[in-house]
Design a protein around this motif. Structure first.
Motif, PDB file in Angstrom:
ATOM      1  N   ALA A  16       0.841  -1.200   0.000  1.00 51.96           N
ATOM      2  CA  ALA A  16       0.000   0.000   0.000  1.00 51.96           C
ATOM      3  C   ALA A  16       0.869   1.240   0.000  1.00 51.96           C
ATOM      4  CB  ALA A  16      -0.910   0.005   1.216  1.00 51.96           C
ATOM      5  N   VAL A  17       0.363   2.284  -0.662  1.00 53.09           N
ATOM      6  CA  VAL A  17       1.026   3.581  -0.706  1.00 53.09           C
ATOM      7  C   VAL A  17      -0.022   4.634  -0.381  1.00 53.09           C
ATOM      8  CG1 VAL A  17       2.221   5.252  -2.169  1.00 53.09           C
ATOM      9  CG2 VAL A  17       2.663   2.817  -2.467  1.00 53.09           C
ATOM     10  N   LYS A  18       0.308   5.526   0.545  1.00 52.04           N
ATOM     11  CA  LYS A  18      -0.610   6.607   0.887  1.00 52.04           C
ATOM     12  C   LYS A  18       0.064   7.936   0.559  1.00 52.04           C
ATOM     13  CE  LYS A  18      -3.720   8.322   4.335  1.00 52.04           C
ATOM     14  NZ  LYS A  18      -4.450   8.028   5.554  1.00 52.04           N
ATOM     15  N   LEU A  19      -0.565   8.718  -0.307  1.00 53.45           N
ATOM     16  CA  LEU A  19      -0.069  10.028  -0.723  1.00 53.45           C
ATOM     17  C   LEU A  19      -1.120  11.068  -0.361  1.00 53.45           C
ATOM     18  CD1 LEU A  19       1.191   8.968  -4.258  1.00 53.45           C
ATOM     19  CD2 LEU A  19       2.592   9.324  -2.231  1.00 53.45           C
ATOM     20  N   HIS A  20      -0.943  11.695   0.772  1.00 56.30           N
ATOM     21  CA  HIS A  20      -1.896  12.667   1.300  1.00 56.30           C
ATOM     22  C   HIS A  20      -3.277  12.032   1.436  1.00 56.30           C
ATOM     23  CE1 HIS A  20       1.169  15.737   1.064  1.00 56.30           C
ATOM     24  NE2 HIS A  20       1.416  15.344  -0.180  1.00 56.30           N
ATOM     25  N   TRP A  38     -17.214 -28.455  -1.678  1.00 53.73           N
ATOM     26  CA  TRP A  38     -17.102 -27.108  -2.237  1.00 53.73           C
ATOM     27  C   TRP A  38     -15.753 -26.948  -2.897  1.00 53.73           C
ATOM     28  CZ3 TRP A  38     -14.370 -22.492  -0.574  1.00 53.73           C
ATOM     29  CH2 TRP A  38     -14.777 -21.359  -1.252  1.00 53.73           C
ATOM     30  N   LYS A  39     -15.720 -26.601  -4.144  1.00 54.56           N
ATOM     31  CA  LYS A  39     -14.473 -26.437  -4.883  1.00 54.56           C
ATOM     32  C   LYS A  39     -14.423 -25.017  -5.453  1.00 54.56           C
ATOM     33  CE  LYS A  39     -13.748 -31.211  -5.908  1.00 54.56           C
ATOM     34  NZ  LYS A  39     -13.130 -31.590  -4.699  1.00 54.56           N
ATOM     35  N   ALA A  40     -13.288 -24.357  -5.324  1.00 50.80           N
ATOM     36  CA  ALA A  40     -13.122 -23.005  -5.846  1.00 50.80           C
ATOM     37  C   ALA A  40     -12.842 -23.062  -7.338  1.00 50.80           C
ATOM     38  CB  ALA A  40     -11.982 -22.291  -5.133  1.00 50.80           C
ATOM     39  N   GLU A  41     -13.456 -22.161  -8.095  1.00 50.19           N
ATOM     40  CA  GLU A  41     -13.184 -22.083  -9.515  1.00 50.19           C
ATOM     41  C   GLU A  41     -11.846 -21.397  -9.768  1.00 50.19           C
ATOM     42  OE1 GLU A  41     -16.408 -20.322 -11.606  1.00 50.19           O
ATOM     43  OE2 GLU A  41     -17.878 -21.681 -10.748  1.00 50.19           O
ATOM     44  N   ASN A  42     -11.510 -20.403  -8.958  1.00 50.64           N
ATOM     45  CA  ASN A  42     -10.252 -19.673  -9.110  1.00 50.64           C
ATOM     46  C   ASN A  42      -9.444 -19.812  -7.827  1.00 50.64           C
ATOM     47  OD1 ASN A  42     -10.913 -18.579 -11.688  1.00 50.64           O
ATOM     48  ND2 ASN A  42     -12.286 -17.167 -10.654  1.00 50.64           N
ATOM     49  N   THR A  43      -8.206 -20.225  -7.946  1.00 55.22           N
ATOM     50  CA  THR A  43      -7.374 -20.369  -6.766  1.00 55.22           C
ATOM     51  C   THR A  43      -6.384 -19.226  -6.633  1.00 55.22           C
ATOM     52  OG1 THR A  43      -5.817 -21.759  -7.987  1.00 55.22           O
ATOM     53  CG2 THR A  43      -7.550 -22.878  -6.732  1.00 55.22           C
ATOM     54  N   HIS A  44      -6.210 -18.404  -7.681  1.00 50.59           N
ATOM     55  CA  HIS A  44      -5.286 -17.276  -7.636  1.00 50.59           C
ATOM     56  C   HIS A  44      -6.012 -16.039  -8.134  1.00 50.59           C
ATOM     57  CE1 HIS A  44      -2.041 -14.657  -9.218  1.00 50.59           C
ATOM     58  NE2 HIS A  44      -1.545 -14.948  -8.036  1.00 50.59           N
ATOM     59  N   PHE A  45      -5.921 -14.954  -7.381  1.00 51.71           N
ATOM     60  CA  PHE A  45      -6.523 -13.715  -7.850  1.00 51.71           C
ATOM     61  C   PHE A  45      -5.727 -12.525  -7.342  1.00 51.71           C
ATOM     62  CE2 PHE A  45      -8.636 -12.782  -3.804  1.00 51.71           C
ATOM     63  CZ  PHE A  45      -8.792 -14.023  -3.256  1.00 51.71           C
ATOM     64  N   SER A  46      -5.796 -11.439  -8.076  1.00 50.05           N
ATOM     65  CA  SER A  46      -5.069 -10.203  -7.760  1.00 50.05           C
ATOM     66  C   SER A  46      -6.020  -9.032  -7.911  1.00 50.05           C
ATOM     67  CB  SER A  46      -3.884 -10.025  -8.714  1.00 50.05           C
ATOM     68  OG  SER A  46      -2.989 -11.103  -8.593  1.00 50.05           O
ATOM     69  N   GLY A  47      -5.656  -7.918  -7.304  1.00 52.73           N
ATOM     70  CA  GLY A  47      -6.498  -6.743  -7.423  1.00 52.73           C
ATOM     71  C   GLY A  47      -5.786  -5.477  -6.990  1.00 52.73           C
ATOM     72  N   VAL A  48      -6.398  -4.364  -7.326  1.00 54.71           N
ATOM     73  CA  VAL A  48      -5.910  -3.034  -6.945  1.00 54.71           C
ATOM     74  C   VAL A  48      -7.102  -2.260  -6.412  1.00 54.71           C
ATOM     75  CG1 VAL A  48      -4.905  -0.866  -7.773  1.00 54.71           C
ATOM     76  CG2 VAL A  48      -4.095  -3.039  -8.701  1.00 54.71           C
ATOM     77  N   GLN A  49      -6.882  -1.565  -5.304  1.00 59.09           N
ATOM     78  CA  GLN A  49      -7.924  -0.733  -4.729  1.00 59.09           C
ATOM     79  C   GLN A  49      -7.390   0.685  -4.603  1.00 59.09           C
ATOM     80  OE1 GLN A  49     -10.079  -2.188  -1.264  1.00 59.09           O
ATOM     81  NE2 GLN A  49      -9.818  -0.199  -0.307  1.00 59.09           N
ATOM     82  N   VAL A  50      -8.141   1.646  -5.079  1.00 58.53           N
ATOM     83  CA  VAL A  50      -7.778   3.054  -4.979  1.00 58.53           C
ATOM     84  C   VAL A  50      -8.867   3.755  -4.186  1.00 58.53           C
ATOM     85  CG1 VAL A  50      -7.307   5.161  -6.276  1.00 58.53           C
ATOM     86  CG2 VAL A  50      -6.612   2.961  -7.217  1.00 58.53           C
ATOM     87  N   SER A  51      -8.473   4.515  -3.166  1.00 50.04           N
ATOM     88  CA  SER A  51      -9.458   5.248  -2.366  1.00 50.04           C
ATOM     89  C   SER A  51      -8.986   6.669  -2.126  1.00 50.04           C
ATOM     90  CB  SER A  51      -9.709   4.528  -1.040  1.00 50.04           C
ATOM     91  OG  SER A  51      -8.515   4.380  -0.311  1.00 50.04           O
ATOM     92  N   LEU A  52      -9.945   7.552  -1.954  1.00 53.85           N
ATOM     93  CA  LEU A  52      -9.701   8.960  -1.723  1.00 53.85           C
ATOM     94  C   LEU A  52     -10.392   9.367  -0.426  1.00 53.85           C
ATOM     95  CD1 LEU A  52      -8.500  11.578  -2.915  1.00 53.85           C
ATOM     96  CD2 LEU A  52     -10.673  11.931  -4.066  1.00 53.85           C
TER      97      LEU A  52
END
Length: 54
Positions: A16-20, A38-52
């Motif tokens: 994480a990076v916080k700029l002001h 129960w079996k997962a369809e996806n075992t690997h996932f990535s994401g980006v979250q941007v908040s203000l």
């Protein structure tokens, strides 16, 4: 119980990076699920979250 009822595994890495008032977070996760019901369809996932913040 057999091997198909083992506890699942989760590995995760995040940064994480916080700029002001702007916060940017990136993550990647790997999950291994061993279950006969129960079996997962996806075992690997990535994401980006941007908040203000005000």
């Amino acid at each position: 119980m057999g091997d198909d009822n083992d506890i699942d595994t989760l590995a995760s890495v995040a940064a994480a990076v916080k700029l002001h008032q702007l916060n940017i977070e990136a993550y990647t996760r790997y999950r291994q699920i061993n279950s006969s019901h129960w079996k997962a369809e996806n075992t690997h996932f990535s994401g980006v979250q941007v908040s203000l913040s005000f």
